[in-house]
Motif scaffolding. Structure first.
Motif, PDB file in Angstrom:
ATOM      1  N   GLN A  93       0.972  -1.171  -0.035  1.00 12.43           N
ATOM      2  CA  GLN A  93       0.018   0.060  -0.025  1.00 12.43           C
ATOM      3  C   GLN A  93       0.801   1.383   0.193  1.00 12.43           C
ATOM      4  N   ARG A  94       2.176   1.160   0.293  1.00 14.32           N
ATOM      5  CA  ARG A  94       3.022   2.228   0.151  1.00 14.32           C
ATOM      6  C   ARG A  94       2.743   3.487   1.325  1.00 14.32           C
ATOM      7  N   SER A  95       2.145   2.994   2.331  1.00  6.71           N
ATOM      8  CA  SER A  95       1.901   4.060   3.353  1.00  6.71           C
ATOM      9  C   SER A  95       2.052   3.471   4.730  1.00  6.71           C
ATOM     10  N   GLY A  96       2.059   4.248   5.737  1.00  5.37           N
ATOM     11  CA  GLY A  96       2.420   3.878   7.240  1.00  5.37           C
ATOM     12  C   GLY A  96       2.847   4.929   7.810  1.00  5.37           C
ATOM     13  N   VAL A  97       3.359   4.552   9.069  1.00  6.21           N
ATOM     14  CA  VAL A  97       3.940   5.634  10.013  1.00  6.21           C
ATOM     15  C   VAL A  97       5.566   4.966  10.356  1.00  6.21           C
ATOM     16  N   CYS A  98       6.066   5.964  11.252  1.00  6.37           N
ATOM     17  CA  CYS A  98       7.425   5.790  11.473  1.00  6.37           C
ATOM     18  C   CYS A  98       7.749   4.289  11.868  1.00  6.37           C
ATOM     19  N   GLN A  99       7.049   3.690  12.872  1.00 10.01           N
ATOM     20  CA  GLN A  99       7.317   2.295  13.117  1.00 10.01           C
ATOM     21  C   GLN A  99       7.329   1.628  11.852  1.00 10.01           C
ATOM     22  N   ASP A 100       6.282   1.467  10.882  1.00 10.41           N
ATOM     23  CA  ASP A 100       6.256   0.873   9.798  1.00 10.41           C
ATOM     24  C   ASP A 100       7.499   1.142   8.882  1.00 10.41           C
ATOM     25  N   PHE A 101       7.830   2.384   8.624  1.00  9.36           N
ATOM     26  CA  PHE A 101       9.096   2.381   7.646  1.00  9.36           C
ATOM     27  C   PHE A 101      10.194   1.991   8.499  1.00  9.36           C
TER      28      PHE A 101
END
Length: 293
Positions: A181-189
């Motif tokens: 989905q190419r999206s998230g927050v800092c933890q995901d990245f």
């Protein structure tokens, strides 16, 4: 640079909690450029038992138990410390060890540091190596690419190809979904970068802490406007663990405050524990303030 961090965690329960046991990762640790000067922990209701400790990764922890009925739990942690800037730009321009050389050293480790780094090549509870993650990172970390330059390029790749969207993920969202989905927050990245690096044979670990945020020119900084933050670090012989922040496309220096590190978020959860009763529902409120002093 000297900072004061105040982190307030508040749980409100649907019914009284009769007993709770907790472990917290809320005390910033000492690093090669960060030194804690003073810390204070206030817990309400007051715990019947409290003890400081250190986990497997050398992070500071504190344990506490509350044995009186309560519908609200407040943990108020204040820490003073100082940070000395590192010459990260000089590292980026001068270090030439390439990815193939690093993988060869890891295949035949001849120092304690290399042997310990191999632990961060393995799967962990929230990060599993995969072919999809490997495919996404392989060209960036080709054998002839300098490790540090490749990590910088990969940090920029995530920053430019992914959208910061707090509504798109939860703490349990699989990496394959984040990648799709190419999206998230800092933890995901951070998790995504670590999963990709491990999938191509480069040791990487999860960094947890705070990031000082500066208000727009002419405006006052709001108390509680700062937030917990996550980024990652790569092991590079001679330099040690070098940090990268894909959410902001930078190498952390004197505005990133390290609380803890581990294999992934599950190793350094700010607060974890067991409660008895509580009505089956709870609300969490977190306030973080990072101030220069």
């Amino acid at each position: 640079m000297r900072y004061r961090v105040r982190h307030i965690t508040e749980y409100s329960y649907g019914a009284p909690v009769s007993l709770c046991y907790n472990m917290a990762h809320l005390l910033p640790r000492d690093t090669r450029n960060q030194r804690c000067l003073h810390q204070k922990v206030q817990i309400n209701p007051p715990p019947v038992y409290q003890n400081d400790g250190e986990d497997y990764f050398g992070n500071q922890t504190f344990y506490f138990s509350i044995q009186e009925a309560h519908k609200k739990l407040v943990i108020d942690v204040t820490t003073d410390f100082e940070i000395t800037p590192l010459n990260v730009l000089e590292w980026a321009s001068q270090h030439t060890l390439n990815c193939g050389q690093l993988r060869a050293q890891l295949n035949a480790p001849n120092t304690p540091e290399l042997r310990m780094a191999k632990e961060y090549l393995l799967d962990s509870p929230q990060i599993h190596r995969s072919e999809d993650l490997k495919d996404y990172a392989t060209s960036t970390f080709a054998d002839d690419k300098p490790v540090l330059q490749a990590a910088l390029a990969f940090t920029h790749k995530i920053f430019t190809e992914f959208t910061f969207d707090p509504a798109s993920t939860t703490v349990a969202t699989p990496l394959e979904q984040v990648l799709k989905q190419r999206s998230g927050v800092c933890q995901d990245f951070a998790h995504l970068a670590i999963g990709c690096l491990r999938s191509v044979g480069i040791p990487a670990r999860y960094m947890s802490g705070y990031l000082e945020t500066l208000p727009p020119p002419g405006q006052e900084k709001l108390v509680g406007a700062d937030a917990s933050h996550a980024w990652f670090a790569v092991f590079i012989p001679e330099l040690g663990w070098v940090e990268f922040d894909p959410t902001n496309d930078i190498m952390p220096n004197d505005q990133h405050i390290v609380t803890a590190w581990g294999r992934d978020y599950s190793d350094v959860t700010p607060l974890q524990g067991v409660i008895f009763e509580g009505g089956g529902s709870q609300q969490l409120a977190v306030s973080v303030d990072v101030k220069r002093v």
